[in-house]
Enzyme design. Structure first.
Site, PDB file in Angstrom:
ATOM      1  N   ARG A 248     122.771 115.237   6.899  1.00  0.00           N
ATOM      2  CA  ARG A 248     122.612 114.411   5.755  1.00  0.00           C
ATOM      3  C   ARG A 248     122.873 114.967   4.460  1.00  0.00           C
ATOM      4  O   ARG A 248     123.385 116.223   4.324  1.00  0.00           O
ATOM      5  CB  ARG A 248     121.004 114.259   5.432  1.00  0.00           C
ATOM      6  CG  ARG A 248     119.973 113.903   6.719  1.00  0.00           C
ATOM      7  CD  ARG A 248     120.346 112.533   7.312  1.00  0.00           C
ATOM      8  NE  ARG A 248     119.969 111.434   6.457  1.00  0.00           N
ATOM      9  CZ  ARG A 248     120.536 110.224   6.525  1.00  0.00           C
ATOM     10  NH1 ARG A 248     121.265 110.012   7.605  1.00  0.00           N
ATOM     11  NH2 ARG A 248     120.021 109.115   5.832  1.00  0.00           N
ATOM     12  N   HIS A 296     130.857 108.942   6.176  1.00  0.00           N
ATOM     13  CA  HIS A 296     129.460 108.816   6.886  1.00  0.00           C
ATOM     14  C   HIS A 296     129.774 108.026   8.035  1.00  0.00           C
ATOM     15  O   HIS A 296     129.003 107.011   8.304  1.00  0.00           O
ATOM     16  CB  HIS A 296     128.629 108.399   5.802  1.00  0.00           C
ATOM     17  CG  HIS A 296     127.166 108.651   6.487  1.00  0.00           C
ATOM     18  ND1 HIS A 296     126.124 108.581   5.444  1.00  0.00           N
ATOM     19  CD2 HIS A 296     126.555 108.847   7.776  1.00  0.00           C
ATOM     20  CE1 HIS A 296     125.042 108.999   6.032  1.00  0.00           C
ATOM     21  NE2 HIS A 296     125.068 109.201   7.537  1.00  0.00           N
TER      22      HIS A 296
END
Length: 333
Positions: A248, A296
């Site tokens: 993350r 991502h």
């Protein structure tokens, strides 16, 4: 009320609807694309796509979500299960109005395999000096350097859940010396396992390439910082350690990463996640010569596999069986 044939311990259900709440903004997170897949996987129930669908919120028993608007799930008074369509649940956990029902995270072979591909690709990229070789190609410079074997490099994986354990197994087979660090004690054959704050420094000291696959909690926020980077091994053939973050964005202190790359504390970094996404065009991460940047997509979620997974979990639940991969809200994963 319509009752299904029940197994021992099952509870009456009335084939409640499933709400699909997706706020992504990329092709992979197109709500329409996901709606088609869920219609196919959940043929025996109504699949709703707010806000366009007309429905009574009371008929919704299940919700499959990705980054829903805070407070959105609280509108369903009869919600029984929330399915998070990605691996990270931190965005959901930040919603103080989140209904007190089971929260299930994604754990499918497709996602695990994709993450392992990413981790292995980037470990090999740094191990095989690809940044240097690509720079040599651009400069038309034929100047190969001595290449060390995989066995000379220690890879340390932060997070030994399903994703971390699978990546560790593959890296070990390639020949790397692999260790892992997690909150609780784990055991993986051929992988040196560390756990807890007491063993964190020993884990870092033996690590040349640091891979982070941790969930985001208050304990792990900004865990990738100068203090951690300065403890990584500096005696490997690589010269300076490398960090790879596919967990993350908030796990990393981004100012520390940039400063440590500039002063040599880190030799390179592969980053798939960032504190602000999409990454602003003026971010220094885009052009830094020691950074490999990806948008991502380390383990893009596959709608076909995930819709089948959610449909199967609902069937288990309605048959009175335990849900799999339920998030522990106290721990945050």
């Amino acid at each position: 009320m319509v009752f299904r044939k029940q197994k021992m311990g099952a509870i009456p259900m009335n084939n409640g609807a499933l709400a699909l709440l997706i706020h992504g903004g990329t092709d992979n997170w197109s709500p329409e694309r996901w709606k088609v897949r869920f219609d196919q996987a959940c043929r025996d129930r109504r699949v709703l796509q707010p806000p366009s669908a007309n429905f009574d919120p009371a008929e919704v028993h299940y919700a499959a979500v990705w980054k829903p608007v805070p407070g959105e799930l609280a509108a369903f008074p009869n919600l029984r299960v929330i399915f998070n369509l990605g691996a990270g649940v931190d965005a959901l956990m930040a919603d103080k109005s989140l209904p007190d029902v089971p929260l299930v995270r994604v754990a499918v072979g497709d996602l695990t395999g994709r993450m392992t591909e990413y981790v292995v690709l980037h470990v090999l990229m740094h191990h095989r000096q690809e940044l240097y070789l690509r720079a040599s190609q651009r400069e038309k410079r034929w100047a190969p350097k001595s290449q060390w074997p995989a066995g000379a490099i220690s890879v340390g994986i932060m997070g030994l859940g399903t994703l971390g354990a699978d990546a560790a197994e593959v890296l070990k087979r390639i020949g790397f010396r692999v260790a892992g660090w997690s909150r609780g004690k784990k055991s993986i054959d051929g992988v040196e396992c560390f756990c807890g704050s007491a063993e964190f420094e020993a884990f870092l000291r033996r690590t040349d390439i640091l891979v982070c696959l941790l969930p985001l909690t208050e304990d792990t926020r900004h865990i990738l910082n100068r203090a951690a980077f300065s403890r990584l091994n500096r005696e490997s053939p690589m010269g300076a350690p490398v960090v790879i973050n596919a967990g993350r964005g908030a796990l990393q202190n981004e100012a520390d990463i940039l400063a440590c790359l500039d002063d040599g504390t880190l030799g390179a970094a592969s980053l798939d996640v960032f504190s602000l996404e999409p990454l602003p065009s003026d971010s220094p991460f885009w052009t830094h010569p020691k950074i490999v940047l990806t948008p991502h997509n380390a383990a893009d979620t596959d709608p076909d596999e995930i819709s089948k997974y959610v449909a199967g979990q609902i069937e288990r639940f309605e048959d009175g069986l335990a849900l799999e991969n339920v998030v522990d809200r106290k721990r945050g994963y």
